[in-house]
Write a protein that holds these residues in place. Structure first.
Motif, mmCIF file in Angstrom:
data_model
loop_
_atom_site.group_PDB
_atom_site.id
_atom_site.type_symbol
_atom_site.label_atom_id
_atom_site.label_comp_id
_atom_site.label_asym_id
_atom_site.label_seq_id
_atom_site.Cartn_x
_atom_site.Cartn_y
_atom_site.Cartn_z
ATOM 1 N N LYS A 148 0.829 -1.206 0.000
ATOM 2 C CA LYS A 148 0.000 0.000 0.000
ATOM 3 C C LYS A 148 0.867 1.261 0.000
ATOM 4 O O LYS A 148 0.630 2.192 -0.766
ATOM 5 C CB LYS A 148 -0.944 -0.022 1.192
ATOM 6 N N ALA A 149 1.855 1.294 0.884
ATOM 7 C CA ALA A 149 2.722 2.466 0.969
ATOM 8 C C ALA A 149 3.539 2.649 -0.296
ATOM 9 O O ALA A 149 3.849 3.779 -0.695
ATOM 10 C CB ALA A 149 3.651 2.346 2.179
ATOM 11 N N LEU A 150 3.886 1.536 -0.955
ATOM 12 C CA LEU A 150 4.697 1.607 -2.171
ATOM 13 C C LEU A 150 3.860 1.846 -3.423
ATOM 14 O O LEU A 150 4.416 2.022 -4.512
ATOM 15 C CB LEU A 150 5.495 0.306 -2.335
ATOM 16 N N GLY A 151 2.526 1.823 -3.299
ATOM 17 C CA GLY A 151 1.663 2.018 -4.457
ATOM 18 C C GLY A 151 1.679 0.833 -5.398
ATOM 19 O O GLY A 151 1.540 1.004 -6.620
ATOM 20 N N LEU A 152 1.832 -0.374 -4.847
ATOM 21 C CA LEU A 152 1.920 -1.594 -5.657
ATOM 22 C C LEU A 152 0.963 -2.649 -5.120
ATOM 23 O O LEU A 152 1.349 -3.789 -4.856
ATOM 24 C CB LEU A 152 3.362 -2.133 -5.633
ATOM 25 N N THR A 153 -0.304 -2.300 -4.986
ATOM 26 C CA THR A 153 -1.247 -3.221 -4.358
ATOM 27 C C THR A 153 -1.520 -4.466 -5.193
ATOM 28 O O THR A 153 -2.014 -5.467 -4.671
ATOM 29 C CB THR A 153 -2.581 -2.520 -4.049
ATOM 30 N N GLY A 154 -1.197 -4.440 -6.476
ATOM 31 C CA GLY A 154 -1.351 -5.642 -7.275
ATOM 32 C C GLY A 154 -0.346 -6.724 -6.919
ATOM 33 O O GLY A 154 -0.514 -7.882 -7.306
ATOM 34 N N LEU A 155 0.695 -6.358 -6.174
ATOM 35 C CA LEU A 155 1.666 -7.320 -5.681
ATOM 36 C C LEU A 155 1.285 -7.708 -4.267
ATOM 37 O O LEU A 155 1.091 -6.843 -3.410
ATOM 38 C CB LEU A 155 3.065 -6.705 -5.673
ATOM 39 N N ARG A 156 1.195 -9.010 -4.010
ATOM 40 C CA ARG A 156 0.819 -9.484 -2.687
ATOM 41 C C ARG A 156 2.071 -9.929 -1.943
ATOM 42 O O ARG A 156 2.926 -10.615 -2.495
ATOM 43 C CB ARG A 156 -0.171 -10.646 -2.796
ATOM 44 N N GLY A 157 2.181 -9.561 -0.704
ATOM 45 C CA GLY A 157 3.322 -9.932 0.114
ATOM 46 C C GLY A 157 3.285 -9.154 1.413
ATOM 47 O O GLY A 157 3.088 -7.938 1.400
ATOM 48 N N ALA A 158 3.441 -9.843 2.533
ATOM 49 C CA ALA A 158 3.362 -9.193 3.835
ATOM 50 C C ALA A 158 4.242 -9.951 4.827
ATOM 51 O O ALA A 158 4.811 -10.995 4.506
ATOM 52 C CB ALA A 158 1.910 -9.150 4.327
ATOM 53 N N TYR A 159 4.336 -9.421 6.020
ATOM 54 C CA TYR A 159 5.079 -10.118 7.072
ATOM 55 C C TYR A 159 4.612 -9.611 8.428
ATOM 56 O O TYR A 159 3.998 -8.529 8.534
ATOM 57 C CB TYR A 159 6.592 -9.906 6.917
ATOM 58 N N ALA A 160 4.903 -10.394 9.443
ATOM 59 C CA ALA A 160 4.586 -9.995 10.809
ATOM 60 C C ALA A 160 5.843 -10.073 11.653
ATOM 61 O O ALA A 160 6.726 -10.904 11.400
ATOM 62 C CB ALA A 160 3.502 -10.887 11.403
ATOM 63 N N VAL A 161 5.918 -9.197 12.651
ATOM 64 C CA VAL A 161 6.970 -9.246 13.654
ATOM 65 C C VAL A 161 6.341 -9.807 14.920
ATOM 66 O O VAL A 161 5.395 -9.237 15.467
ATOM 67 C CB VAL A 161 7.560 -7.850 13.919
ATOM 68 N N ALA A 162 6.845 -10.960 15.352
ATOM 69 C CA ALA A 162 6.289 -11.617 16.529
ATOM 70 C C ALA A 162 6.644 -10.848 17.797
ATOM 71 O O ALA A 162 7.639 -10.106 17.832
ATOM 72 C CB ALA A 162 6.814 -13.050 16.624
ATOM 73 N N PRO A 163 5.851 -11.007 18.849
ATOM 74 C CA PRO A 163 6.209 -10.373 20.119
ATOM 75 C C PRO A 163 7.556 -10.878 20.632
ATOM 76 O O PRO A 163 8.006 -11.974 20.283
ATOM 77 C CB PRO A 163 5.071 -10.802 21.055
ATOM 78 N N GLU A 164 8.184 -10.098 21.464
ATOM 79 C CA GLU A 164 9.447 -10.515 22.071
ATOM 80 C C GLU A 164 9.217 -11.787 22.874
ATOM 81 O O GLU A 164 8.265 -11.877 23.654
ATOM 82 C CB GLU A 164 9.982 -9.403 22.964
ATOM 83 N N GLY A 165 10.035 -12.788 22.652
ATOM 84 C CA GLY A 165 9.892 -14.050 23.372
ATOM 85 C C GLY A 165 8.934 -15.037 22.734
ATOM 86 O O GLY A 165 8.708 -16.124 23.269
ATOM 87 N N ALA A 166 8.363 -14.692 21.567
ATOM 88 C CA ALA A 166 7.381 -15.573 20.911
ATOM 89 C C ALA A 166 7.980 -16.253 19.686
ATOM 90 O O ALA A 166 7.270 -16.562 18.732
ATOM 91 C CB ALA A 166 6.141 -14.771 20.523
ATOM 92 N N GLU A 167 9.282 -16.523 19.726
ATOM 93 C CA GLU A 167 9.925 -17.162 18.583
ATOM 94 C C GLU A 167 9.341 -18.548 18.303
ATOM 95 O O GLU A 167 9.184 -18.935 17.131
ATOM 96 C CB GLU A 167 11.436 -17.259 18.821
ATOM 97 N N ALA A 168 9.017 -19.306 19.343
ATOM 98 C CA ALA A 168 8.439 -20.643 19.134
ATOM 99 C C ALA A 168 7.081 -20.538 18.450
ATOM 100 O O ALA A 168 6.751 -21.325 17.551
ATOM 101 C CB ALA A 168 8.317 -21.377 20.470
ATOM 102 N N GLU A 169 6.279 -19.566 18.860
ATOM 103 C CA GLU A 169 4.972 -19.366 18.226
ATOM 104 C C GLU A 169 5.134 -18.936 16.772
ATOM 105 O O GLU A 169 4.346 -19.333 15.903
ATOM 106 C CB GLU A 169 4.175 -18.329 19.009
ATOM 107 N N ALA A 170 6.158 -18.132 16.498
ATOM 108 C CA ALA A 170 6.412 -17.721 15.122
ATOM 109 C C ALA A 170 6.727 -18.929 14.251
ATOM 110 O O ALA A 170 6.275 -19.018 13.097
ATOM 111 C CB ALA A 170 7.565 -16.716 15.078
ATOM 112 N N ARG A 171 7.483 -19.884 14.774
ATOM 113 C CA ARG A 171 7.799 -21.084 13.997
ATOM 114 C C ARG A 171 6.556 -21.943 13.791
ATOM 115 O O ARG A 171 6.410 -22.598 12.759
ATOM 116 C CB ARG A 171 8.883 -21.889 14.698
#
Length: 336
Positions: free
Chosen positions: A192-215
């Protein structure tokens, strides 16, 4: 997207901004993409992709670059095919862990409710009773801060803080301090910020200490959730060149938004406050939406968000604003 029917057994009604069955609108006020875009460096990176090969299935370099951008460990990065894909996957994970109740803002992006409905979550109005809670800031459709953000973070639920529009914030500040942000899942959707909404791709930053949940969330994803073009976009997103372009684009968006708000106010619309380059407004009379669409104008009706009688509009260039105001004068008013 918005969706109606959570908790009442009704069929979901899904709607989006942007192109529809009639194609790409000539003057599209319905999408929240950065209208100054596309970002030249990001577009060039995408255009130069070698699509003959799979990306690294572990996305090692991409995880490291995103982690460095956010100053976190790479183990906290969860990649997603899109924000909507992550919303569905995260909801499924919470349900698998025994979650049954969800808290949502009164007005919110419809995919949260759509995913919750698919997993038969009960919507509750007290975040302390919820197993899953969603926040978005600046919010959609209003483009404002979340009034209950701190209370929701303290509720004990799994909290996802959708930051799709944070890079486009034109005023105000995030209602969560860094310490609180470290306790929630932060969802980022740079297209959205890049003006390229036709391209799909995202990511999340897990909470501190939630590395196991991220996996765990990684294990729930399909193979290669990101194609080579999405990898290129996200790599470009964290580059100094793209970030400098984005910062410059905000000044243009502020000017465009001010002009659009002034034009609509002069035309008798009631414009609601917003920290983003989009806002909600109520026309003085009912609109002939079909006639506007035939004239190449698309607005975003916010009835499905729970805000009837209003439309969400994004800041667009002066020529688009002139086309909108002209169409409102000539064909925009509904016939009684």
């Amino acid at each position: 997207m918005d969706v109606a029917g959570l908790g009442d057994g009704a069929m979901a009604v899904i709607a989006h901004g942007g192109p529809d069955a009639q194609g790409v609108p000539a003057w599209d006020f319905s999408t929240n993409a950065n209208a100054v875009g596309p970002c030249p460096s990001a577009l060039k990176a995408v255009q130069q992709v070698d699509a003959r090969h799979y990306p690294d299935p572990a996305y090692t370099a991409l995880r490291e670059s995103l982690a460095a951008f956010h100053a976190v460990d790479a183990a906290r990065i969860v990649l997603a095919g899109s924000a909507s894909e992550f919303i569905g996957r995260f909801t499924a994970w919470v349900a698998r862990e025994g979650g049954q109740r969800i808290w949502l803002p009164a007005l919110a992006y419809g995919d949260y409710a759509h995913a919750a409905q698919a997993w038969r979550f009960e919507r509750v109005h007290d975040a302390a009773r919820a197993h899953l809670a969603w926040l978005c800031e600046p919010s959609s459709p209003l483009g404002e801060a979340e009034a209950f953000a701190r209370q929701v973070v303290a509720s004990g639920a799994q909290v996802v803080f959708d930051r799709a529009y944070e890079p486009l914030r034109l005023g105000g500040r995030c209602s969560l301090e860094p310490q609180a942000l470290n306790r929630v899942w932060q969802l980022w959707t740079p297209n959205k910020a890049l003006g390229l909404t036709g391209l799909r791709g995202a990511y999340a930053v897990a909470p501190e200490g939630a590395e196991a949940e991220a996996r765990e969330l990684d294990r729930l994803a399909p193979s290669w959730p990101l194609g080579a073009h999405a990898v290129a976009m996200l790599d470009a997103w964290v580059s100094p060149t793209a970030q400098a372009w984005l910062a410059q684009s905000l000044d243009t968006l502020r000017a465009w938004k001010a002009g659009l708000c002034a034009g609509l106010t002069d035309a008798g619309w009631r414009v609601l406050p917003s920290d983003a380059p989009f806002f909600c407004a109520a026309p003085p009379r009912a609109l002939d939406v079909a006639a506007l669409r035939a004239a190449g104008i698309k607005l975003r009706d916010t009835t499905g968000f729970g805000l009837p009688g209003h439309y969400r509009l994004s800041a667009q260039p002066p020529e688009a604003q002139a086309a909108l105001l002209d169409a409102l004068r000539t064909c925009g008013e509904a016939v009684a």
